[in-house]
Design an enzyme around this catalytic site. Structure first.
Site, PDB file in Angstrom:
ATOM      1  N   ALA A 126       0.609  -1.098  -0.315  1.00 42.87           N
ATOM      2  CA  ALA A 126      -0.069  -0.038   0.027  1.00 42.87           C
ATOM      3  C   ALA A 126       0.273   1.298  -0.494  1.00 42.87           C
ATOM      4  O   ALA A 126       0.446   2.131  -0.394  1.00 42.87           O
ATOM      5  CB  ALA A 126      -0.877   0.053   0.998  1.00 42.87           C
ATOM      6  N   GLY A 147       3.537   1.800  -2.123  1.00 44.87           N
ATOM      7  CA  GLY A 147       3.989   1.569  -2.770  1.00 44.87           C
ATOM      8  C   GLY A 147       3.658   2.918  -4.220  1.00 44.87           C
ATOM      9  O   GLY A 147       2.798   3.455  -4.080  1.00 44.87           O
ATOM     10  N   GLY A 148       4.419   2.619  -5.307  1.00 49.74           N
ATOM     11  CA  GLY A 148       4.413   3.937  -6.460  1.00 49.74           C
ATOM     12  C   GLY A 148       2.503   3.714  -6.843  1.00 49.74           C
ATOM     13  O   GLY A 148       2.092   4.414  -7.629  1.00 49.74           O
ATOM     14  N   ARG A 163       9.780  -7.624 -18.210  1.00 49.28           N
ATOM     15  CA  ARG A 163       8.681  -8.118 -16.974  1.00 49.28           C
ATOM     16  C   ARG A 163       9.646  -9.665 -16.514  1.00 49.28           C
ATOM     17  O   ARG A 163       9.326  -9.428 -15.492  1.00 49.28           O
ATOM     18  CB  ARG A 163       7.328  -7.995 -17.334  1.00 49.28           C
ATOM     19  CG  ARG A 163       6.481  -7.285 -17.983  1.00 49.28           C
ATOM     20  CD  ARG A 163       4.973  -7.656 -17.959  1.00 49.28           C
ATOM     21  NE  ARG A 163       4.378  -5.758 -17.210  1.00 49.28           N
ATOM     22  CZ  ARG A 163       3.834  -4.714 -18.291  1.00 49.28           C
ATOM     23  NH1 ARG A 163       4.803  -4.960 -19.214  1.00 49.28           N
ATOM     24  NH2 ARG A 163       3.045  -4.131 -17.679  1.00 49.28           N
ATOM     25  N   ILE A 180      -1.908  -7.686  -8.980  1.00 50.55           N
ATOM     26  CA  ILE A 180      -1.402  -7.114  -9.504  1.00 50.55           C
ATOM     27  C   ILE A 180       0.148  -6.501 -10.446  1.00 50.55           C
ATOM     28  O   ILE A 180       0.513  -6.658 -11.299  1.00 50.55           O
ATOM     29  CB  ILE A 180      -1.829  -5.373  -8.638  1.00 50.55           C
ATOM     30  CG1 ILE A 180      -3.276  -4.885  -9.095  1.00 50.55           C
ATOM     31  CG2 ILE A 180      -1.333  -3.978  -9.684  1.00 50.55           C
ATOM     32  CD1 ILE A 180      -3.363  -3.410  -8.372  1.00 50.55           C
ATOM     33  N   ASP A 200      -4.891  -3.010 -19.262  1.00 45.18           N
ATOM     34  CA  ASP A 200      -4.990  -2.790 -21.262  1.00 45.18           C
ATOM     35  C   ASP A 200      -6.566  -2.508 -21.857  1.00 45.18           C
ATOM     36  O   ASP A 200      -5.738  -1.914 -22.884  1.00 45.18           O
ATOM     37  CB  ASP A 200      -4.590  -4.736 -21.591  1.00 45.18           C
ATOM     38  CG  ASP A 200      -3.359  -5.191 -20.696  1.00 45.18           C
ATOM     39  OD1 ASP A 200      -2.409  -4.475 -20.653  1.00 45.18           O
ATOM     40  OD2 ASP A 200      -3.294  -6.050 -20.607  1.00 45.18           O
ATOM     41  N   HIS A 247      -0.735 -10.134 -19.573  1.00 41.05           N
ATOM     42  CA  HIS A 247      -0.497  -9.427 -19.579  1.00 41.05           C
ATOM     43  C   HIS A 247       1.045  -8.276 -18.871  1.00 41.05           C
ATOM     44  O   HIS A 247       1.652  -8.200 -18.559  1.00 41.05           O
ATOM     45  CB  HIS A 247      -0.862  -8.167 -17.695  1.00 41.05           C
ATOM     46  CG  HIS A 247      -0.751  -7.732 -17.289  1.00 41.05           C
ATOM     47  ND1 HIS A 247      -1.610  -6.001 -17.994  1.00 41.05           N
ATOM     48  CD2 HIS A 247       0.097  -6.555 -16.415  1.00 41.05           C
ATOM     49  CE1 HIS A 247      -1.246  -5.507 -17.362  1.00 41.05           C
ATOM     50  NE2 HIS A 247       0.133  -4.886 -16.545  1.00 41.05           N
TER      51      HIS A 247
END
Length: 345
Positions: free
Chosen positions: A41, A43-44, A119, A149, A182, A209
């Site tokens: 929570a 983070g960016g 990724r 996420i 997306d 993703h």
């Protein structure tokens, strides 16, 4: 005479679900609001995501967890005049406490992408983080819905599933890879290209993703005609929109704000369905048998238990079929990599 006073315009900030023109479920009271936890929570992505969730009237309790800085984020958010109560948990090993009683868990934890990073480069660090958090979820809230996420989603969702399977608490109806960004990008870029109202533009995006595993179904956009060049350039931009942001931020981060926005949309839609709303259908990366890949993003109708119906994605244009055929082995390999990580842990 009396001078006329010019009234200053009022700025009204609408909750996310209303801003999107979507009706809230009329049965919100039935569940007395939902308890939502955010892992990562501070983070960016986590901070703006938590802000948007605090704004959501369907959230009654917001539980924030991170390894550092959570108390400050929680204190800040707790001053916002919306019903959700905010609690914070900080430090290694505190995730289980944060997860107690959660109905929905969003997981943006992990390291972000840096310029030049694929990724896959994220895999080793984030795989371990996600596996640890999945274990905490399996212990503390085995019946919650989990919204993953953390990248690479094509591998972290299978990691989450395998971890829960090891614990004997896996329910495929409750695990979602969030691919909404997306869809958000597709709708934005298509609306710009065709000069349409972005709020009513609908584009389904299937597959995974990451890069070429992201497949926007431009042939399904109602009433739209694209040139071959436009199809190729739009598809590429939707697939690599994340790189556009990484480059523009020039080493200072990745797509955090748009990801938080997309995550909050998906969470809001799921909360509506959990609260009894019908006809809630969103593209999401879930377990299904539509393709040889164990997980595949496709339109899914959400219901009170999570996944209600997984829909086939329909006929593909020759361009889309070619993309589909090329990306499927990658999607399978990325899932296998996640599965092997848990088995060898």
């Amino acid at each position: 005479g009396t001078a006329l006073r010019r009234s200053s315009p009022r700025v009204v900030l609408l909750p996310l679900s209303r801003m999107l023109g979507r009706r809230l479920a009329t049965t919100v009271g039935r569940r007395h609001g939902s308890s939502v936890a955010v892992l990562g929570a501070a983070g960016g992505i986590g901070q703006p995501l938590s802000l948007l969730l605090k704004q959501n009237p369907m959230v009654s309790k917001l539980s924030l967890y991170d390894v550092v800085n959570t108390p400050g984020v929680a204190a800040d958010l707790s001053h916002c005049n919306t019903p959700a109560t905010v609690s914070s948990f900080v430090g290694q090993g505190k995730a289980e406490e944060a997860l107690a009683g959660a109905d929905v868990v969003l997981i943006p934890a992990g390291v972000p992408r840096k310029p030049g990073m694929t990724r896959d480069d994220l895999f080793n660090t984030n795989a371990k983080i996600v596996m640890t958090l999945a274990e905490a979820c399996g212990k503390a809230c085995p019946d919650a819905c989990y919204l993953v996420i953390s990248n690479p989603v094509n591998s972290t969702v299978p990691i989450f599933a395998e971890t829960l399977k090891k614990m004997g608490v896996y329910n495929p109806k409750k695990l979602f890879g969030v691919t909404t960004l997306d869809v958000v990008r597709a709708q934005t870029f298509v609306a710009e290209n065709l000069d349409l109202d972005v709020m009513s533009t609908k584009v389904d995006v299937i597959g995974g993703h990451a890069g070429t595993t992201i497949l926007p179904l431009l042939s399904h956009v109602p009433g739209a005609t694209f040139s071959e060049d436009a199809i190729a350039s739009l598809t590429h931009r939707i697939q690599f929109g994340g790189d556009e942001v990484v480059k523009a931020k020039d080493g200072a981060g990745s797509a955090t704000l748009s990801m938080a926005y997309a995550g909050a949309i998906f969470a809001s839609r799921l909360l509506e369905a959990l609260n009894g709303a019908t006809d809630v259908t969103e593209c999401t990366f879930v377990e299904n048998t539509l393709t040889p890949a164990p997980f595949f993003s496709t339109p899914v109708t959400l219901g009170p238990d999570g996944v209600h119906t997984v829909h086939p994605f329909g006929a593909l244009s020759p361009f889309e079929q070619d993309n589909f055929d090329k990306m499927l082995p990658d999607l399978v390999a990325q899932a296998d990599k996640g599965i092997a990580f848990v088995k060898n842990a």
